[in-house]
Design a protein around this motif. Structure first.
Motif, PDB file in Angstrom:
ATOM      1  N   LEU A 185     -38.369  41.665 -56.709  1.00 27.27           N
ATOM      2  CA  LEU A 185     -37.671  40.379 -56.758  1.00 27.27           C
ATOM      3  C   LEU A 185     -36.682  40.227 -55.604  1.00 27.27           C
ATOM      4  CD1 LEU A 185     -37.030  39.801 -60.577  1.00 27.27           C
ATOM      5  CD2 LEU A 185     -38.691  38.680 -59.086  1.00 27.27           C
ATOM      6  N   PHE A 186     -36.052  41.333 -55.190  1.00 24.14           N
ATOM      7  CA  PHE A 186     -35.166  41.243 -54.021  1.00 24.14           C
ATOM      8  C   PHE A 186     -35.971  40.884 -52.771  1.00 24.14           C
ATOM      9  CE2 PHE A 186     -31.972  43.672 -56.506  1.00 24.14           C
ATOM     10  CZ  PHE A 186     -30.887  42.843 -56.253  1.00 24.14           C
ATOM     11  N   MET A 191     -25.712  29.726 -49.664  1.00 24.48           N
ATOM     12  CA  MET A 191     -26.886  29.957 -50.513  1.00 24.48           C
ATOM     13  C   MET A 191     -27.226  31.439 -50.525  1.00 24.48           C
ATOM     14  SD  MET A 191     -30.269  27.698 -50.537  1.00 24.48           S
ATOM     15  CE  MET A 191     -31.739  28.211 -51.396  1.00 24.48           C
ATOM     16  N   GLY A 192     -27.402  31.990 -51.717  1.00 24.63           N
ATOM     17  CA  GLY A 192     -27.684  33.414 -51.829  1.00 24.63           C
ATOM     18  C   GLY A 192     -28.968  33.686 -52.571  1.00 24.63           C
ATOM     19  N   VAL A 193     -29.219  34.981 -52.761  1.00 28.35           N
ATOM     20  CA  VAL A 193     -30.435  35.457 -53.410  1.00 28.35           C
ATOM     21  C   VAL A 193     -30.685  34.784 -54.763  1.00 28.35           C
ATOM     22  CG1 VAL A 193     -31.185  37.521 -54.658  1.00 28.35           C
ATOM     23  CG2 VAL A 193     -30.595  37.672 -52.239  1.00 28.35           C
ATOM     24  N   PHE A 194     -29.609  34.577 -55.528  1.00 34.00           N
ATOM     25  CA  PHE A 194     -29.810  34.063 -56.885  1.00 34.00           C
ATOM     26  C   PHE A 194     -29.943  32.530 -56.933  1.00 34.00           C
ATOM     27  CE2 PHE A 194     -27.665  38.191 -57.449  1.00 34.00           C
ATOM     28  CZ  PHE A 194     -28.785  38.850 -57.939  1.00 34.00           C
ATOM     29  N   ALA A 202     -38.851  39.326 -52.677  1.00 30.00           N
ATOM     30  CA  ALA A 202     -39.269  37.933 -52.841  1.00 30.00           C
ATOM     31  C   ALA A 202     -38.114  36.998 -52.498  1.00 30.00           C
ATOM     32  CB  ALA A 202     -39.732  37.690 -54.277  1.00 30.00           C
ATOM     33  N   ALA A 203     -36.921  37.350 -52.966  1.00 30.08           N
ATOM     34  CA  ALA A 203     -35.751  36.506 -52.720  1.00 30.08           C
ATOM     35  C   ALA A 203     -35.455  36.396 -51.228  1.00 30.08           C
ATOM     36  CB  ALA A 203     -34.535  37.064 -53.457  1.00 30.08           C
ATOM     37  N   ILE A 233     -32.147  43.180 -48.553  1.00 28.55           N
ATOM     38  CA  ILE A 233     -31.741  41.959 -49.258  1.00 28.55           C
ATOM     39  C   ILE A 233     -30.662  42.271 -50.307  1.00 28.55           C
ATOM     40  CG2 ILE A 233     -32.562  39.930 -50.565  1.00 28.55           C
ATOM     41  CD1 ILE A 233     -33.982  40.385 -47.854  1.00 28.55           C
ATOM     42  N   TRP A 247     -27.509  42.835 -48.504  1.00 28.30           N
ATOM     43  CA  TRP A 247     -27.020  41.550 -47.965  1.00 28.30           C
ATOM     44  C   TRP A 247     -26.324  40.734 -49.044  1.00 28.30           C
ATOM     45  CZ3 TRP A 247     -28.935  36.487 -49.062  1.00 28.30           C
ATOM     46  CH2 TRP A 247     -28.349  35.477 -48.282  1.00 28.30           C
ATOM     47  N   GLU A 248     -26.979  40.648 -50.204  1.00 19.91           N
ATOM     48  CA  GLU A 248     -26.391  39.864 -51.290  1.00 19.91           C
ATOM     49  C   GLU A 248     -25.076  40.497 -51.758  1.00 19.91           C
ATOM     50  OE1 GLU A 248     -27.069  36.901 -52.433  1.00 19.91           O
ATOM     51  OE2 GLU A 248     -25.672  36.943 -54.116  1.00 19.91           O
ATOM     52  N   GLN A 259     -35.372  33.071 -49.186  1.00 17.56           N
ATOM     53  CA  GLN A 259     -34.143  32.742 -48.456  1.00 17.56           C
ATOM     54  C   GLN A 259     -34.448  32.275 -47.033  1.00 17.56           C
ATOM     55  OE1 GLN A 259     -30.977  33.363 -49.949  1.00 17.56           O
ATOM     56  NE2 GLN A 259     -30.289  32.076 -48.270  1.00 17.56           N
ATOM     57  N   VAL A 264     -32.330  31.418 -54.922  1.00 25.69           N
ATOM     58  CA  VAL A 264     -33.777  31.375 -54.655  1.00 25.69           C
ATOM     59  C   VAL A 264     -34.539  31.938 -55.854  1.00 25.69           C
ATOM     60  CG1 VAL A 264     -35.637  32.125 -53.149  1.00 25.69           C
ATOM     61  CG2 VAL A 264     -33.414  31.605 -52.173  1.00 25.69           C
ATOM     62  N   VAL A 265     -34.099  33.110 -56.331  1.00 20.98           N
ATOM     63  CA  VAL A 265     -34.642  33.643 -57.583  1.00 20.98           C
ATOM     64  C   VAL A 265     -33.619  33.271 -58.657  1.00 20.98           C
ATOM     65  CG1 VAL A 265     -35.393  35.704 -58.825  1.00 20.98           C
ATOM     66  CG2 VAL A 265     -35.844  35.505 -56.387  1.00 20.98           C
TER      67      VAL A 265
END
Lengths: 285, 219
Positions: free
Chosen positions: A142-143, B1-4, A145-146, A25, A28-29, A150, B6-7
């Motif tokens: 947190l990654f 839409m990205g990780v931030f 979880a994100a 993740i 990816w981000e 997602q 969602v969190v």
């Protein structure tokens, strides 16, 4: 280029590259946002910091919300020495603490929403107390979880107004469950199992905020969903599998969400929001 | 839409739609006006109208107009701070329309006397869409650098602007044009991946066909 659409894709990527879900993740981000890995890490660390501050604030400086419906419950749960054990007791207290801070217009991280903001921090911070691990482990959590959030956002919804509270608190529980599995050394496959187990058991949850506010029943629901996530992680780590695969559970959650009548989706026109007490409270506010 | 998404976002509670989205909407509107308003009438629709007090939506909208971000704790005192900085705000609730349930309509007057009417909605998770500027239909999300230009509705203007952006190596992500009548005044919204700097904006403004142009930063 990293690409995933489902939780099965995520698990496959992790297994193929032999990396934890959090790495997939994070990478990816980094690619998606065309940023540097360190910058993405710092951005997530900032979110962890805000979450921890909210936990501390809610536990140590209780405050009533403007409506007077919320505030001070996290303190009542402050002691970790209870019959339900320290991790569950703390997770519950932390989840309520963050949600109470939210209700008093304090600073929080929507995760995935503001109404469900206590669940992921509640779970991961309580597990940190148990493991005595570094904050880096929480940033990783947190990654993970994100990534789970997602996948749910892509294939279903994380909005209570669209899918009911199962989409908010249910998704948050699934995110926390998968993240806790990784914190405790479980495999990516076990994280997906935890996602499925947690979400599966929160299907059909309606969104019925009393007087239109995310104070009743949402704050206490955050505490329950956090424990739910921990039990799902506990089961997955023991090797228990969800008979229905995670991605099918997500699809089912979405369909159930669409089938739930509008009155039970954040309109405050049904459920607890329509009880005599709720109507009386609404009049008073 | 990205990780931030969602969190996140990091925000002042209690509601990503009613508080964080409202603050971002207010800030976007301020950016479009280009200055701090001295007077604002804000019409609240749907769910905004019903629950704005409990969610602090009024405070968040005022905070945005003051230029505060969605994570600024000063949101809590924004109504008082607005009075202190000579910004007059009135909230009016409207029921029964076809707008998105979390919509606000702004009527603004800036320090320089400039007036502006903007309609925008908070569409979930702190995300916003501005859908109307004066009488033009637009679509601005605040995620990109946005060029807003007014020009006469005739052939070649869009080509001239996109050519200019290409010259400065700016990639167009989304674009929307609208006009009041065929051949009349038109408005162009160009959202880009890269910063549109002063020099680029100056070059676009210098195009003889452009009446006026401004750039709004991402939120």
């Amino acid at each position: 280029m990293i690409h995933f659409k489902s939780s099965a894709d995520l698990v496959a990527l992790a297994e193929k590259t032999e990396k934890p879900l959090s790495n997939i993740i994070w990478e990816w981000e980094t690619e998606r946002s065309e940023s540097l890995p360190d910058k993405v890490w710092e951005e997530m660390k900032k979110r962890l910091h805000v979450m921890k501050q909210a936990v501390m604030q809610g536990m140590n400086q209780p405050k009533k919300s403007f409506s007077g419906l919320a505030g001070g419950d996290a303190c009542k749960l402050a002691s970790g020495n209870s019959f339900i054990g320290p991790v569950v007791a703390k997770a519950t207290a932390y989840a309520i603490a963050v949600s109470e801070v939210n209700a008093t217009m304090g600073r929080i991280v929507a995760c995935p929403t503001a109404g469900s903001c206590g669940i992921v921090p509640g779970a991961i911070c309580a597990v940190q107390d148990f493991l005595h691990c570094s904050d880096d482990v929480l940033v990783r959590a947190l990654f993970t979880a994100a990534g789970i959030g997602q996948v749910i956002a892509d294939n279903a919804t994380v909005s209570g107004a669209v899918g009911g509270c199962q989409a908010e608190c249910g998704t948050a529980a699934a995110m926390a469950a998968g993240a806790v599995v990784e914190m405790l050394g479980g495999t990516p496959g076990q994280s997906a199992q935890a996602l499925a187990l947690a979400l599966k058991n929160m299907l059909g949850l309606v969104c019925d905020p009393v007087a239109g506010l995310v104070e009743v029943p949402c704050i206490k629901r955050n505490a329950f969903a956090t424990v739910h996530a921990l039990v799902a992680a506990h089961m997955a780590l023991a090797g228990i599998k969800s008979i229905i695969p995670a991605d099918e559970v997500i699809a089912a959650m979405y369909q159930i969400g669409l089938d739930i009548p509008r009155s039970l989706k954040e309109t405050s026109k049904g459920g607890l929001a329509k009880t005599p007490t709720a109507l009386r409270l609404k009049e008073k506010l | 839409m990205g990780v931030f998404d969602v969190v996140g976002p990091v925000m002042i509670g209690p509601s990503s739609s009613h508080t964080a989205g409202a603050a971002r909407l207010g800030k976007m509107v301020r950016n479009i006006l280009g200055e701090q308003p001295i007077e604002a009438i804000i019409y609240l629709y749907g769910s905004f109208a019903q629950t704005y007090k409990g969610h602090g939506t009024d405070k968040a909208l005022a905070a945005g107009l003051l230029g505060f971000s969605a994570e600024d704790p000063r949101i809590r005192e924004a109504l008082t701070l607005a009075v202190q900085s000579n910004m007059k705000i009135a909230f009016k609730t409207v029921t029964d329309t076809g707008y998105h349930p979390n919509t606000a309509e702004f009527e603004l007057r800036g320090q320089s006397g400039k007036t502006l009417k903007v309609v925008g909605a908070s569409v979930g998770g702190g995300k916003i869409v501005v859908s109307k500027i004066n009488n033009y239909d637009v679509e601005i999300t605040g995620e990109y650098f946005t060029l807003i230009a007014i020009y006469p509705d005739k052939p070649g203007v869009i080509a001239a602007v996109s050519h200019m952006l290409a010259r400065y190596n700016v990639n167009i992500a989304f674009m929307k044009v609208s006009r009041q009548e065929k051949g009349e005044q038109a408005l162009m919204i160009v959202q880009t991946d890269q910063l549109i700097d002063e020099e680029t904006l100056f070059s676009i403004k210098s195009l003889p066909v452009i009446h006026s142009a401004l750039v709004v930063q991402p939120l």
